[in-house]
Design an enzyme around this catalytic site. Structure first.
Site, mmCIF file in Angstrom:
data_model
loop_
_atom_site.group_PDB
_atom_site.id
_atom_site.type_symbol
_atom_site.label_atom_id
_atom_site.label_comp_id
_atom_site.label_asym_id
_atom_site.label_seq_id
_atom_site.Cartn_x
_atom_site.Cartn_y
_atom_site.Cartn_z
ATOM 1 N N SER A 61 107.264 -64.056 97.393
ATOM 2 C CA SER A 61 108.214 -63.621 98.397
ATOM 3 C C SER A 61 109.580 -64.268 98.162
ATOM 4 O O SER A 61 110.171 -64.109 97.091
ATOM 5 C CB SER A 61 107.672 -63.917 99.802
ATOM 6 O OG SER A 61 108.420 -63.230 100.781
ATOM 7 N N ASP A 67 102.975 -53.240 100.851
ATOM 8 C CA ASP A 67 104.083 -54.160 101.091
ATOM 9 C C ASP A 67 105.391 -53.381 101.168
ATOM 10 O O ASP A 67 105.728 -52.626 100.248
ATOM 11 C CB ASP A 67 104.130 -55.189 99.954
ATOM 12 C CG ASP A 67 105.154 -56.285 100.162
ATOM 13 O OD1 ASP A 67 105.877 -56.259 101.178
ATOM 14 O OD2 ASP A 67 105.241 -57.175 99.285
ATOM 15 N N HIS A 90 101.763 -57.689 102.016
ATOM 16 C CA HIS A 90 102.588 -58.762 101.480
ATOM 17 C C HIS A 90 101.862 -60.112 101.459
ATOM 18 O O HIS A 90 101.385 -60.578 102.481
ATOM 19 C CB HIS A 90 103.864 -58.875 102.324
ATOM 20 C CG HIS A 90 104.913 -59.770 101.768
ATOM 21 N ND1 HIS A 90 105.540 -59.537 100.576
ATOM 22 C CD2 HIS A 90 105.446 -60.925 102.261
ATOM 23 C CE1 HIS A 90 106.425 -60.490 100.357
ATOM 24 N NE2 HIS A 90 106.386 -61.344 101.355
#
Length: 274
Positions: free
Chosen positions: A134, A216, A248
């Protein structure tokens, strides 16, 4: 958020130690080292930048600790998670700068006489990998480009693992600009849009593995990153790995599912590839 004290994990034999990287800023890092059977053997190094939207997460929280303990055990590598300072108390680009300082500190061990014995004694400085998920993937990318631009001496960055990367998006522009007041937004800021970065072809590693997840919302930006890097003129190789049916960073929160194990196995194979 739960935190894990440094020490020995009796289940895996992984030991952890917290170190101060910069006395000036108080920047810290946590080192993860597997059980060493041959004290003369040098192991690859995985440098981790944790996720959390640049404003939460830590190298010592339970999520990061369990995730890296699993990778260290399976890949037989040493890991260092850089505990960069968080926004909004420390506005971006401080997290990027801290992450760079952390890598520079690691490079001071290249002659075998750095400040941390675990690195001097057990790390193969010629086999270094950078990894993040991320926001941490965004940071890992930025640091790797900086390695190539500055020609950082002492380390050989073999590979970069980009996991479910955050490269912005119109719906997150205001948030990122709040955390980074100097940002021009997802179209023009190279930290959010690598396609506009004139230094992209200087990426300072040999191989990149990009992970995306089917559900995601960041998947399109991750795929675009893969495609952009592939046609950038950078001389390395880039591969895309998609996990179907997942969202995610699913693997970080539960590493025991079949899909999580598959993702981590892919990471392990990438690290151990000769």
């Amino acid at each position: 958020m739960d935190f894990v004290e440094a020490g020995l994990d009796p289940k895996t034999g992984v030991q952890t130690k917290d170190v101060v990287v910069s006395l000036e800023t108080g920047l810290k890092a946590r080192i993860f080292i597997p059980k060493i059977n041959d004290p003369k053997q040098k192991l690859p190094l995985l440098v981790n930048y944790h996720g959390g939207g640049f404003c939460i997460g830590s190298s010592v929280d339970t999520v990061t600790h369990n995730y890296l303990t699993s990778i260290v055990t399976q890949a037989n590598v040493i890991a260092i998670s850089i505990d960069y300072r968080l926004a909004p108390e420390h506005l971006l680009p401080i997290a990027y700068d801290d992450s760079w300082v952390g890598l520079q500190w690691i490079a001071t061990h290249s002659n075998g006489f750095g400040p941390e014995p675990w690195i001097n004694d057990h790390v193969d400085i010629g086999r270094v990998f950078l990894e993040g998920e991320s926001a941490g993937a965004n940071i890992a990318h930025h640091v790797t480009v900086r390695v190539g631009v500055t020609r950082l001496a002492g380390l050989r960055i073999v590979g970069l693992l980009i996991v479910h990367p955050f490269f912005g998006g119109k719906e997150r522009d205001d948030m990122y600009k709040f955390l980074c007041p100097t940002s021009s937004g997802c179209d023009d800021d190279p930290k959010l849009n690598p396609a506009v970065d004139p230094h992209l072809k200087s990426m300072g590693c040999d191989r990149v593995l990009v992970f995306v997840a089917e559900k995601d919302w960041l998947k399109p930006r991750g795929v675009a990153y893969y495609e952009t890097l592939g046609k950038s003129g950078w001389g390395g190789t880039v591969e895309l790995f998609e996990t179907k049916g997942e969202d995610h960073c699913f693997h970080v929160f539960n590493s025991q599912t079949e899909n999580a194990r598959s993702l981590i196995n892919k990471m392990v194979d990438f690290i151990n590839h000769n």
